[in-house]
Design an enzyme around this catalytic site. Structure first.
Site, PDB file in Angstrom:
ATOM      1  N   THR A   1       0.846  -1.195   0.000  1.00  0.00           N
ATOM      2  CA  THR A   1       0.000   0.000   0.000  1.00  0.00           C
ATOM      3  C   THR A   1       0.882   1.245   0.000  1.00  0.00           C
ATOM      4  O   THR A   1       2.076   1.168  -0.303  1.00  0.00           O
ATOM      5  CB  THR A   1      -0.979  -0.029   1.193  1.00  0.00           C
ATOM      6  OG1 THR A   1      -1.926   1.044   1.050  1.00  0.00           O
ATOM      7  CG2 THR A   1      -0.280   0.124   2.535  1.00  0.00           C
ATOM      8  N   ASN A   2       0.314   2.399   0.338  1.00  0.00           N
ATOM      9  CA  ASN A   2       1.095   3.644   0.393  1.00  0.00           C
ATOM     10  C   ASN A   2       0.639   4.448   1.606  1.00  0.00           C
ATOM     11  O   ASN A   2      -0.167   3.977   2.401  1.00  0.00           O
ATOM     12  CB  ASN A   2       0.921   4.430  -0.910  1.00  0.00           C
ATOM     13  CG  ASN A   2      -0.541   4.713  -1.188  1.00  0.00           C
ATOM     14  OD1 ASN A   2      -1.206   5.389  -0.421  1.00  0.00           O
ATOM     15  ND2 ASN A   2      -1.060   4.149  -2.280  1.00  0.00           N
ATOM     16  N   HIS A   3       1.135   5.666   1.729  1.00  0.00           N
ATOM     17  CA  HIS A   3       0.910   6.427   2.961  1.00  0.00           C
ATOM     18  C   HIS A   3      -0.394   7.223   2.981  1.00  0.00           C
ATOM     19  O   HIS A   3      -0.630   7.994   3.921  1.00  0.00           O
ATOM     20  CB  HIS A   3       2.081   7.389   3.204  1.00  0.00           C
ATOM     21  CG  HIS A   3       3.365   6.687   3.496  1.00  0.00           C
ATOM     22  ND1 HIS A   3       3.552   5.952   4.648  1.00  0.00           N
ATOM     23  CD2 HIS A   3       4.505   6.582   2.779  1.00  0.00           C
ATOM     24  CE1 HIS A   3       4.768   5.438   4.641  1.00  0.00           C
ATOM     25  NE2 HIS A   3       5.369   5.793   3.511  1.00  0.00           N
ATOM     26  N   SER A   4      -1.243   7.065   2.009  1.00  0.00           N
ATOM     27  CA  SER A   4      -2.470   7.878   1.999  1.00  0.00           C
ATOM     28  C   SER A   4      -3.384   7.493   3.163  1.00  0.00           C
ATOM     29  O   SER A   4      -3.706   6.326   3.366  1.00  0.00           O
ATOM     30  CB  SER A   4      -3.214   7.676   0.676  1.00  0.00           C
ATOM     31  OG  SER A   4      -4.474   8.306   0.749  1.00  0.00           O
TER      32      SER A   4
ATOM     33  N   ALA B   1      -4.889   7.598  -3.600  1.00  0.00           N
ATOM     34  CA  ALA B   1      -3.557   7.219  -4.066  1.00  0.00           C
ATOM     35  C   ALA B   1      -3.657   5.757  -4.514  1.00  0.00           C
ATOM     36  O   ALA B   1      -3.731   4.845  -3.696  1.00  0.00           O
ATOM     37  CB  ALA B   1      -2.535   7.389  -2.954  1.00  0.00           C
TER      38      ALA B   1
END
Ligand code: PMT
Length: 414
Positions: free
Chosen positions: A217-220, A284
């Site tokens: 995943t990502n930091h959103s 994101a």
């Protein structure tokens, strides 16, 4: 709470009646004042047995009205006009908490104290939030009176199920302040610039499964997308919030569609943009996902030097898919993208604006500590398809969202 444009200079009349939940109305009065409303409080005699008028005037900085017959408000309207003047000047009348007794009085048009007289004289929208014992709330008399009020156009905030001061459990508990404010926002905003418009908003970072345990995943955090949803609701929009974020409170009135992966988000976006006025893609979205998703948890071997390698493949580009569908169907009428960039902010954003066929793109520099992922503020540059470019100062994500929504309104009007 920070000021909210919707509440700026709004005159809210807060009626408080004799329930133990009257003490919670102090917090409501305080928060409404903090967000920018001018809050005038009317208390019944019974309410004053639970809380003092000075408690309310201390948090609102304004007079509190307690009687039709004597002026004890310290600078408020004179008694002979208070009963009409308060209702006349108000944008909204909120009676919270409202007892079974006051509900009955309002339903039958009785007017024997300042609050019930004002309810008859007021022309503004009225919201009621009952708080009482579960048996009293469910009683056919109370239900019938509520039905009468709702038929007359009053907005009812249903009480919650839970434990009462008596120790009993049932439906009758006063909702928390943020829920009440959510309902108030809905009513204040319902005639706004996006009333009757369908706006689809995506939020959060997608999750691409590796196995049943792990994902990429990502930091959103979803904060920017949720703030956009609230800003659109504040101007009356019907909002569909397609979210990969999980732990944020959903703005009251938004229809939540939870998703995980980019593919799921793509499928859902393509479905909901059909007939939509605007799509705002703040999510994101992962550009890559594991080529294979393992059915079982991938185990580590006993050899400490050994680790599996992960082959990746591309995910669908949702905005490109929307561009193609829009070329055939004409929906959505307006498409707004976001660009999260760590270098060449404007060039990269301009490229995405053109390539993805957007009407507008909101570019944010994700390397700045006070902008982009997870923080409460953002610093953005807005570019549109006509070549206009505008940098906004650092602001809360709520304030940035109001700016974006204002531009969506203009695009839909043009
Ligand atoms: O959620 P927060 O913590 O509040 O953080 C906010 C944010 C930084 C996530 C937000 O402000 C933001 O920049 N969102 C866009 C993030 C992103 O994916 O940017 P991008 O430059 O990779 O993509 C450009 C656009 O294409 C975006 O609108 C994106 O939703 C869309 N996209 C991207 C990949 C993909 N496969 N399909 C897409 O539609």
């Amino acid at each position: 709470m920070e000021p909210i444009t919707l509440f700026k200079d709004k005159r809210i009349l807060l009626g408080v009646t004799g329930s133990i939940a009257a003490y919670k109305a102090v917090d409501l009065a305080s928060k409404l004042t903090q967000v920018g409303a001018l809050v005038d409080v009317i208390m019944t005699d019974a309410a004053q047995r639970f809380v003092l008028p000075i408690t309310f005037s201390s948090v609102t900085g304004r007079p509190v009205y307690t009687s039709m017959w004597h002026s004890d408000t310290g600078g408020g309207l004179p008694t002979h006009i208070a009963h009409v003047g308060l209702g006349e000047g108000a944008d909204l009348f909120v009676i919270a908490p409202i007892t079974a007794n006051t509900i009955a009085k309002l339903a039958s048009g009785l007017a024997d104290d300042l609050l019930s007289v004002t309810a008859l004289a007021a022309h503004c929208p009225t919201i009621i939030a009952p708080a009482m014992d579960g048996g009293m709330y469910q009683h056919p008399a109370t239900q019938s009176n509520l039905h009468t009020l709702v038929k007359r156009g009053v907005t009812l905030i249903e009480p919650e199920v839970g434990r009462f001061a008596s120790g009993m459990v049932g439906k009758g508990r006063f909702p928390d302040t943020l829920t009440l404010i959510g309902h108030i926002r809905r009513v204040l905003g319902r005639e706004g610039a996006l009333a009757g418009r369908k706006i689809v908003i995506t939020a959060g970072g997608t999750r691409e499964a590796i196995d049943p345990v792990r994902y990429i995943t990502n930091h959103s955090s979803g904060k920017q997308g949720y703030a956009l949803a609230q800003a659109a609701l504040d101007v009356g929009a019907d909002v569909i919030l397609i979210s990969a974020a999980r732990n944020l409170p959903v703005p009251l009135g938004a229809a939540l569609v939870p998703v995980n992966s980019a593919q799921q988000m793509c499928d859902v976006v393509l479905k909901y943009v059909d007939g939509a006025d605007a799509l705002i893609k703040a999510a994101a979205v992962a550009d890559f996902r594991p080529a294979q998703i393992a059915d079982q948890k991938i185990k580590k071997s006993h050899d400490a030097s050994e680790a599996p390698s992960l082959a990746l493949t591309r995910t669908p580009d949702i905005l490109l898919a929307v561009k193609q569908q829009r070329a055939e169907s004409g929906w959505p009428r307006v498409v707004v993208g976001f660009a999260a960039e760590s270098q060449n902010l404007l060039d990269n954003a301009q490229d995405k604006l053109t390539r993805k066929g957007l009407d507008m793109i909101v570019a944010n520099d994700i390397t700045a500590p006070d902008a982009g992922f997870a923080v409460d503020t953002n610093r953005v540059v807005i570019l549109d398809a006509q070549g206009a470019q505008e940098s906004l100062d650092l602001a809360s994500k709520a304030a940035v969202s109001e700016q974006v929504i204002a531009r969506v309104v203009t695009l839909l009007e043009s």
